[in-house]
Design a protein around this motif. Structure first.
Motif, PDB file in Angstrom:
ATOM      1  N   VAL A 139       0.839  -1.208   0.000  1.00  0.00           N
ATOM      2  CA  VAL A 139       0.000   0.000   0.000  1.00  0.00           C
ATOM      3  C   VAL A 139       0.870   1.254   0.000  1.00  0.00           C
ATOM      4  N   PHE A 140       1.882   1.298   0.852  1.00  0.00           N
ATOM      5  CA  PHE A 140       2.729   2.490   0.934  1.00  0.00           C
ATOM      6  C   PHE A 140       3.548   2.691  -0.343  1.00  0.00           C
ATOM      7  N   SER A 141       4.099   1.616  -0.875  1.00  0.00           N
ATOM      8  CA  SER A 141       4.905   1.733  -2.100  1.00  0.00           C
ATOM      9  C   SER A 141       4.065   2.147  -3.290  1.00  0.00           C
ATOM     10  N   MET A 142       2.920   1.521  -3.433  1.00  0.00           N
ATOM     11  CA  MET A 142       2.065   1.834  -4.577  1.00  0.00           C
ATOM     12  C   MET A 142       1.426   3.214  -4.444  1.00  0.00           C
ATOM     13  N   THR A 143       1.210   3.687  -3.213  1.00  0.00           N
ATOM     14  CA  THR A 143       0.700   5.037  -3.021  1.00  0.00           C
ATOM     15  C   THR A 143       1.705   6.057  -3.532  1.00  0.00           C
ATOM     16  N   LYS A 144       2.975   5.787  -3.320  1.00  0.00           N
ATOM     17  CA  LYS A 144       4.008   6.674  -3.845  1.00  0.00           C
ATOM     18  C   LYS A 144       3.929   6.754  -5.370  1.00  0.00           C
ATOM     19  N   ILE A 145       3.705   5.615  -6.011  1.00  0.00           N
ATOM     20  CA  ILE A 145       3.586   5.593  -7.470  1.00  0.00           C
ATOM     21  C   ILE A 145       2.334   6.349  -7.920  1.00  0.00           C
ATOM     22  N   VAL A 146       1.218   6.126  -7.232  1.00  0.00           N
ATOM     23  CA  VAL A 146      -0.025   6.816  -7.591  1.00  0.00           C
ATOM     24  C   VAL A 146       0.150   8.326  -7.470  1.00  0.00           C
ATOM     25  N   LEU A 147       0.755   8.776  -6.386  1.00  0.00           N
ATOM     26  CA  LEU A 147       0.944  10.215  -6.194  1.00  0.00           C
ATOM     27  C   LEU A 147       1.881  10.810  -7.244  1.00  0.00           C
ATOM     28  N   ALA A 148       2.932  10.071  -7.582  1.00  0.00           N
ATOM     29  CA  ALA A 148       3.910  10.588  -8.539  1.00  0.00           C
ATOM     30  C   ALA A 148       3.405  10.561  -9.974  1.00  0.00           C
ATOM     31  N   THR A 149       2.464   9.660 -10.278  1.00  0.00           N
ATOM     32  CA  THR A 149       1.993   9.519 -11.658  1.00  0.00           C
ATOM     33  C   THR A 149       0.614  10.131 -11.883  1.00  0.00           C
ATOM     34  N   ALA A 150       0.043  10.741 -10.874  1.00  0.00           N
ATOM     35  CA  ALA A 150      -1.279  11.347 -11.012  1.00  0.00           C
ATOM     36  C   ALA A 150      -1.211  12.550 -11.951  1.00  0.00           C
ATOM     37  N   GLU A 151      -2.286  12.729 -12.682  1.00  0.00           N
ATOM     38  CA  GLU A 151      -2.357  13.876 -13.584  1.00  0.00           C
ATOM     39  C   GLU A 151      -2.281  15.169 -12.771  1.00  0.00           C
ATOM     40  N   GLY A 152      -1.416  16.056 -13.183  1.00  0.00           N
ATOM     41  CA  GLY A 152      -1.242  17.322 -12.487  1.00  0.00           C
ATOM     42  C   GLY A 152      -0.321  17.252 -11.290  1.00  0.00           C
ATOM     43  N   SER A 153       0.360  16.126 -11.116  1.00  0.00           N
ATOM     44  CA  SER A 153       1.261  15.975  -9.975  1.00  0.00           C
ATOM     45  C   SER A 153       2.439  16.950 -10.089  1.00  0.00           C
ATOM     46  N   PRO A 154       2.776  17.618  -8.999  1.00  0.00           N
ATOM     47  CA  PRO A 154       3.921  18.536  -9.043  1.00  0.00           C
ATOM     48  C   PRO A 154       5.264  17.791  -9.044  1.00  0.00           C
ATOM     49  N   ILE A 155       5.205  16.480  -8.813  1.00  0.00           N
ATOM     50  CA  ILE A 155       6.410  15.673  -8.786  1.00  0.00           C
ATOM     51  C   ILE A 155       6.740  15.231 -10.210  1.00  0.00           C
ATOM     52  N   SER A 156       7.919  15.559 -10.661  1.00  0.00           N
ATOM     53  CA  SER A 156       8.368  15.112 -11.976  1.00  0.00           C
ATOM     54  C   SER A 156       9.113  13.794 -11.785  1.00  0.00           C
ATOM     55  N   ILE A 157       8.663  12.759 -12.472  1.00  0.00           N
ATOM     56  CA  ILE A 157       9.233  11.419 -12.256  1.00  0.00           C
ATOM     57  C   ILE A 157       9.518  10.744 -13.588  1.00  0.00           C
ATOM     58  N   THR A 158      10.555   9.929 -13.600  1.00  0.00           N
ATOM     59  CA  THR A 158      10.894   9.138 -14.778  1.00  0.00           C
ATOM     60  C   THR A 158      10.568   7.676 -14.504  1.00  0.00           C
ATOM     61  N   GLN A 159      10.559   6.885 -15.555  1.00  0.00           N
ATOM     62  CA  GLN A 159      10.278   5.450 -15.411  1.00  0.00           C
ATOM     63  C   GLN A 159      11.258   4.783 -14.443  1.00  0.00           C
ATOM     64  N   SER A 160      12.526   5.139 -14.535  1.00  0.00           N
ATOM     65  CA  SER A 160      13.530   4.484 -13.687  1.00  0.00           C
ATOM     66  C   SER A 160      13.329   4.818 -12.208  1.00  0.00           C
ATOM     67  N   GLU A 161      12.750   5.971 -11.913  1.00  0.00           N
ATOM     68  CA  GLU A 161      12.491   6.336 -10.523  1.00  0.00           C
ATOM     69  C   GLU A 161      11.334   5.540  -9.920  1.00  0.00           C
ATOM     70  N   LEU A 162      10.564   4.901 -10.775  1.00  0.00           N
ATOM     71  CA  LEU A 162       9.473   4.054 -10.296  1.00  0.00           C
ATOM     72  C   LEU A 162       9.946   2.657  -9.915  1.00  0.00           C
ATOM     73  N   ASN A 163      11.156   2.292 -10.313  1.00  0.00           N
ATOM     74  CA  ASN A 163      11.623   0.923 -10.093  1.00  0.00           C
ATOM     75  C   ASN A 163      11.646   0.511  -8.631  1.00  0.00           C
ATOM     76  N   THR A 164      12.189   1.351  -7.760  1.00  0.00           N
ATOM     77  CA  THR A 164      12.303   0.970  -6.349  1.00  0.00           C
ATOM     78  C   THR A 164      10.938   0.762  -5.696  1.00  0.00           C
ATOM     79  N   PRO A 165      10.007   1.727  -5.765  1.00  0.00           N
ATOM     80  CA  PRO A 165       8.707   1.456  -5.137  1.00  0.00           C
ATOM     81  C   PRO A 165       7.949   0.317  -5.821  1.00  0.00           C
ATOM     82  N   ARG A 166       8.159   0.152  -7.114  1.00  0.00           N
ATOM     83  CA  ARG A 166       7.497  -0.928  -7.842  1.00  0.00           C
ATOM     84  C   ARG A 166       7.994  -2.284  -7.350  1.00  0.00           C
ATOM     85  N   ILE A 167       9.303  -2.450  -7.201  1.00  0.00           N
ATOM     86  CA  ILE A 167       9.873  -3.719  -6.736  1.00  0.00           C
ATOM     87  C   ILE A 167       9.481  -3.982  -5.289  1.00  0.00           C
TER      88      ILE A 167
END
Length: 139
Positions: free
Chosen positions: A62-90
């Protein structure tokens, strides 16, 4: 291998959160129930440890995937790349696997607290569920 769009990761993470919250709550309920149980049998203690492990795995997801949801949400102020998703995804996926495998083991062991025949039944059902889980994940 093609990178998946961030919108896809957002939706996928949302689904993992939904499933993990439900199963994590179930695992926490098992843990609470066993904590108030007066039995000192070894099997109850093993199931209690597995329920705690399962709940922890699902909460981690839940905590890891919430980080992904927040970072990939439309209008998110967080700029993220695919590689930055690897750690919370794993971490999220490993937590999910730990949770599911622990929960399936609880199901398999639960019948042994009542009788040998029920124990065999719950073990077989748990093993079949595990096989179907693996097959559905691969194919």
């Amino acid at each position: 291998m093609a990178e998946l769009p961030l919108e896809y990761w957002n939706k996928l993470s949302s689904q993992f959160i939904l499933i993990s919250v439900f199963l994590g709550g179930f695992s926490i309920a098992i843990t609470a129930n066993l904590l108030i149980n007066e039995s000192e049998k070894r099997l109850y203690n093993v199931i209690l440890k597995l329920a705690t492990t399962s709940a922890s795995g699902f909460l981690t997801t839940v905590f890891s995937m919430t980080k992904i949801v927040l970072a990939t949400a439309e209008g998110s102020p967080i700029s993220i790349t695919q590689s930055e998703l690897n750690t919370p995804r794993i971490i999220g996926f490993l937590g999910y696997l730990v949770g599911v495998l622990s929960l399936l083991t609880i199901i398999g062991l639960s019948g042994w607290t009542k009788s040998k025949s029920i124990g065999i039944f719950t073990t077989v059902v748990s093993a079949i569920t595990f096989i179907l889980f693996i097959v559905s994940a691969i194919f």
